[in-house]
Design a protein around this motif. Structure first.
Motif, short mmCIF file in Angstrom:
data_model
loop_
_atom_site.label_atom_id
_atom_site.label_comp_id
_atom_site.label_asym_id
_atom_site.label_seq_id
_atom_site.Cartn_x
_atom_site.Cartn_y
_atom_site.Cartn_z
N ASP A 68 0.83 -1.21 0.00
CA ASP A 68 0.00 0.00 0.00
C ASP A 68 0.86 1.26 0.00
OD1 ASP A 68 -2.38 -1.46 0.11
OD2 ASP A 68 -2.32 -1.55 2.30
N LEU A 69 2.07 1.15 0.52
CA LEU A 69 2.94 2.32 0.62
C LEU A 69 3.81 2.51 -0.60
CD1 LEU A 69 4.14 2.00 4.33
CD2 LEU A 69 2.15 3.21 3.43
N GLU A 70 3.92 1.48 -1.44
CA GLU A 70 4.78 1.59 -2.61
C GLU A 70 4.21 2.59 -3.61
OE1 GLU A 70 5.46 -2.19 -4.37
OE2 GLU A 70 6.57 -2.99 -2.65
N GLY A 71 5.08 3.42 -4.15
CA GLY A 71 4.69 4.39 -5.16
C GLY A 71 3.93 5.58 -4.61
N THR A 72 3.84 5.69 -3.26
CA THR A 72 3.16 6.82 -2.65
C THR A 72 4.16 7.61 -1.83
OG1 THR A 72 2.62 5.64 -0.61
CG2 THR A 72 1.07 5.41 -2.46
N THR A 73 3.74 8.75 -1.38
CA THR A 73 4.58 9.52 -0.47
C THR A 73 4.70 8.77 0.84
OG1 THR A 73 2.66 10.74 0.31
CG2 THR A 73 3.92 11.71 -1.51
N GLN A 74 5.75 9.05 1.58
CA GLN A 74 5.97 8.34 2.84
C GLN A 74 4.84 8.57 3.82
OE1 GLN A 74 9.83 9.91 3.97
NE2 GLN A 74 10.77 7.90 3.57
N LEU A 75 4.57 7.57 4.64
CA LEU A 75 3.58 7.69 5.69
C LEU A 75 4.20 8.46 6.85
CD1 LEU A 75 0.77 6.85 6.75
CD2 LEU A 75 1.82 4.78 7.66
N HIS A 76 3.70 9.66 7.08
CA HIS A 76 4.28 10.52 8.11
C HIS A 76 3.44 10.44 9.38
CE1 HIS A 76 7.30 12.65 5.65
NE2 HIS A 76 6.45 12.40 4.66
N GLY A 77 4.08 10.69 10.51
CA GLY A 77 3.39 10.72 11.78
C GLY A 77 4.28 11.29 12.86
N GLU A 78 3.76 11.36 14.06
CA GLU A 78 4.53 11.87 15.17
C GLU A 78 5.39 10.78 15.81
OE1 GLU A 78 6.10 14.50 17.94
OE2 GLU A 78 4.95 14.88 16.12
N VAL A 79 4.80 9.58 16.00
CA VAL A 79 5.49 8.49 16.71
C VAL A 79 5.44 7.21 15.87
CG1 VAL A 79 5.51 7.05 18.78
CG2 VAL A 79 4.93 9.48 18.95
N PHE A 80 6.60 6.61 15.69
CA PHE A 80 6.72 5.32 15.01
C PHE A 80 7.02 4.26 16.05
CE2 PHE A 80 9.89 2.27 13.20
CZ PHE A 80 8.96 1.49 12.50
N VAL A 81 6.27 3.14 16.01
CA VAL A 81 6.45 2.04 16.96
C VAL A 81 6.91 0.81 16.18
CG1 VAL A 81 5.37 0.60 18.72
CG2 VAL A 81 4.67 2.99 18.46
N ASP A 82 8.08 0.31 16.52
CA ASP A 82 8.70 -0.81 15.83
C ASP A 82 8.33 -2.12 16.52
OD1 ASP A 82 10.34 -2.73 14.70
OD2 ASP A 82 12.21 -1.87 15.47
N CYS A 83 7.41 -2.88 15.90
CA CYS A 83 7.05 -4.22 16.37
C CYS A 83 7.29 -5.23 15.26
CB CYS A 83 5.58 -4.26 16.79
SG CYS A 83 5.18 -3.26 18.21
N LEU A 84 8.32 -4.96 14.45
CA LEU A 84 8.59 -5.83 13.31
C LEU A 84 9.09 -7.19 13.76
CD1 LEU A 84 8.76 -6.21 10.26
CD2 LEU A 84 11.00 -5.05 10.30
N LEU B 2 11.51 -0.95 4.61
CA LEU B 2 10.27 -0.47 5.22
C LEU B 2 10.53 0.11 6.60
CD1 LEU B 2 7.20 -0.23 5.02
CD2 LEU B 2 7.03 -2.59 5.88
N LEU B 3 11.34 -0.57 7.39
CA LEU B 3 11.69 -0.08 8.72
C LEU B 3 12.39 1.27 8.65
CD1 LEU B 3 12.04 -0.63 11.82
CD2 LEU B 3 14.21 -1.74 11.25
N ALA B 4 13.37 1.38 7.77
CA ALA B 4 14.13 2.63 7.65
C ALA B 4 13.24 3.77 7.17
CB ALA B 4 15.30 2.44 6.71
N SER B 5 12.37 3.49 6.22
CA SER B 5 11.50 4.53 5.67
C SER B 5 10.54 5.08 6.71
CB SER B 5 10.72 3.96 4.48
OG SER B 5 9.78 4.90 4.00
N LEU B 6 9.91 4.19 7.46
CA LEU B 6 8.96 4.63 8.48
C LEU B 6 9.67 5.34 9.63
CD1 LEU B 6 6.54 1.57 8.58
CD2 LEU B 6 6.07 3.84 7.66
N ALA B 7 10.83 4.82 10.04
CA ALA B 7 11.57 5.48 11.12
C ALA B 7 11.97 6.89 10.72
CB ALA B 7 12.80 4.67 11.47
N ALA B 8 12.36 7.07 9.45
CA ALA B 8 12.82 8.39 9.00
C ALA B 8 11.69 9.40 8.87
CB ALA B 8 13.54 8.23 7.66
N SER B 9 10.47 8.92 8.71
CA SER B 9 9.35 9.83 8.45
C SER B 9 8.53 10.16 9.69
CB SER B 9 8.43 9.24 7.37
OG SER B 9 7.88 8.01 7.81
N HIS B 10 9.04 9.79 10.84
CA HIS B 10 8.36 10.09 12.10
C HIS B 10 9.32 10.83 13.04
CE1 HIS B 10 5.69 7.05 10.45
NE2 HIS B 10 4.79 7.38 11.36
#
Length: 470
Positions: free
Chosen positions: A107-123, A139-147
């Motif tokens: 769902d995130l491919e080809g879209t702008t990054q999913l931004h937010g205030e807090v990223f929670v890593d439960c991978l 995926l981990l790096a992208s989400l961590a960078a955008s929060h």
């Protein structure tokens, strides 16, 4: 040992959870306790700001779905990103209970990054033993960078829980890591602990595990009794060498750590503070004073024949001895062959290698395994100091220190640590306990110091650190 102080290996944690299940709990129930406990900490950080939870296929991912649902129930703005479908029944059940939005990596491919205030890593959690796939790592790096803020659950994904090693490059830095059930070694060992931010623990009811390592916490230290005098509080003999400055520094620290009398045996009184007793007579006087309760040596001792002689005299005293610096390079099994009183060694990494060679050890394995191997082979309590200091005893006891100030990475702070530990053991405390108390006091004194402090400033803060334990 308090249950919330214990540090468990992955195998010990798995066994502890199985005992809870055998006693009537379930994987689902434990997941609810862990996830909702973690959500309490996350809510304090995020409240109603946007939270993104990355869930993996295992039970760590299941914890993530529980966290997300707990936040949603409280009115939080939360979205889950599922890296892959749940692979366990408990994780699948947790996902089914989540009433919010679930996105996938596709769902995130080809879209702008999913931004937010807090990223929670439960991978992935503490059971991971292999590097992340390129897809998961990206995926981990992208989400961590955008929060703006990043929180890891149990251990950060890509960390080996038992050794603290990183299973890949470019892993995110976290602001907070929430341990589940018990501490893991990675919470205390480099390089992993440097990436974890603040540490918090969520209890799930795990009982005390026999033989488990423990985290070094604030000690309970009693003030001297009403009828105490300087000798009853402990006489510490400090054996100086060719460069007495380090021994003076250690003696100053020792004066503030509980011993009633610190006596420095040196060739000169030069540069010694007025309140430090300096004996310039024959070193053999150390052995003739039966009031000694501990001896400290090694700082600035040198490595020549004279230094070897002074070390021999120090180790001949039938009281606990703390060996630091040059003493650790000179030390060999024959020095300890006739001793019955404890010896505490305080090596940094290079000195640890020298001791391993002296005691015919190969130096392989994790840092805790190496320290324990040396303690067993030598009979000494080993304080393996550094940014991830730990204490190992010959009987298998092991304790790890929390991260201390990185400003401790300056000359002379090891001398201060040796002085504090020697002072504690001089008061009559068990050698392992004295080492743990000394490590905690050292870290607390550093916390009380300004930035870029010197070793002398650190020594000055030791009494204040001690006062926090009364």
């Amino acid at each position: 040992m308090a249950q919330n102080d214990q540090i468990l290996t992955v195998a010990q944690m798995r066994d502890a959870e199985e005992r809870l299940i055998a006693a009537g709990s379930s994987v689902d129930a434990l997941m609810q306790i862990a996830g909702r406990g973690a959500a309490e900490w996350i809510w304090r950080v995020a409240a109603r700001h946007k939270v993104t939870v990355l869930c993996g296929p295992g039970n760590n991912g299941g914890d993530g779905y529980v966290i997300a649902e707990a936040l949603r129930e409280r009115g939080g703005n939360v979205v889950v990103v599922a890296a892959s479908e749940p692979a366990t029944k408990a994780a699948a059940a947790a996902r089914a209970r989540f009433g919010g939005e679930v996105l996938t990596g596709n769902d995130l491919e080809g879209t702008t990054q999913l931004h937010g205030e807090v990223f929670v890593d439960c991978l992935f959690g503490s059971g991971l033993t292999r590097p992340l796939t390129s897809q998961d790592a990206g995926l981990l790096a992208s989400l961590a960078a955008s929060h703006a803020r990043r929180i890891a659950i149990d251990v950060p994904s890509g960390v080996q829980a038992d050794s603290g090693m990183l299973l890949g490059e470019g892993l995110p830095l976290y602001d907070l890591t929430i341990a589940l059930g018990a501490w893991k070694f990675a919470h205390f060992l480099m390089p992993a602990t440097a990436r974890m931010g603040a540490l918090r623990l969520v209890s799930i009811g795990v009982e005390a595990v026999e033989g488990a390592a423990r985290a070094i916490g604030r000690p309970r230290i009693e003030a001297p009794s009403a009828d105490s005098h300087k000798y009853r509080r402990g006489l510490l003999a400090v054996v100086a060498g060719a460069m007495p400055g380090a021994a003076i520094l250690a003696s100053t620290a020792a004066q503030g750590a509980g011993a009633g009398y610190v006596k420095l045996f040196a060739e000169s009184k030069r540069n010694a503070p007025a309140d430090l007793v300096v004996d310039t007579g024959p070193l053999t006087d150390v052995l003739t004073d039966d009031r000694n309760t501990a001896v400290l040596t090694g700082m600035g001792l040198g490595r020549d024949a004279t230094a070897r002689e002074r070390l021999g005299v120090a180790l001949a005293d039938p009281v606990p001895v703390v060996a630091d610096a040059d003493a650790l390079v000179l030390l060999s099994p024959r020095h300890l062959a006739e001793r019955t009183a404890p010896v505490i060694a305080t090596p940094h990494d290079g000195e640890l290698v020298a001791l391993e060679r002296a005691f015919d050890l190969d130096g392989t394995g994790s840092r805790p395994a190496r320290a324990l191997a040396l303690a067993r082979a030598s009979g000494m309590v080993v304080v393996a100091k550094g940014p991830d200091t730990l204490v190992a005893a010959p009987d298998g006891r092991l304790a790890c220190a929390s991260r201390a100030s990185s400003w401790l990475s300056t000359a002379g702070t090891g001398d201060v640590l040796a002085g504090i530990i020697a002072s504690r053991v001089a008061t009559g405390v068990d050698a392992f306990q004295a080492a743990c108390e000394g490590v905690w006091l050292h870290g607390e004194a550093a916390r009380l110091c300004p930035a870029a402090f010197t070793a002398a400033q650190l020594a000055e803060k030791v009494p204040e650190a001690l006062a926090a334990c009364l």
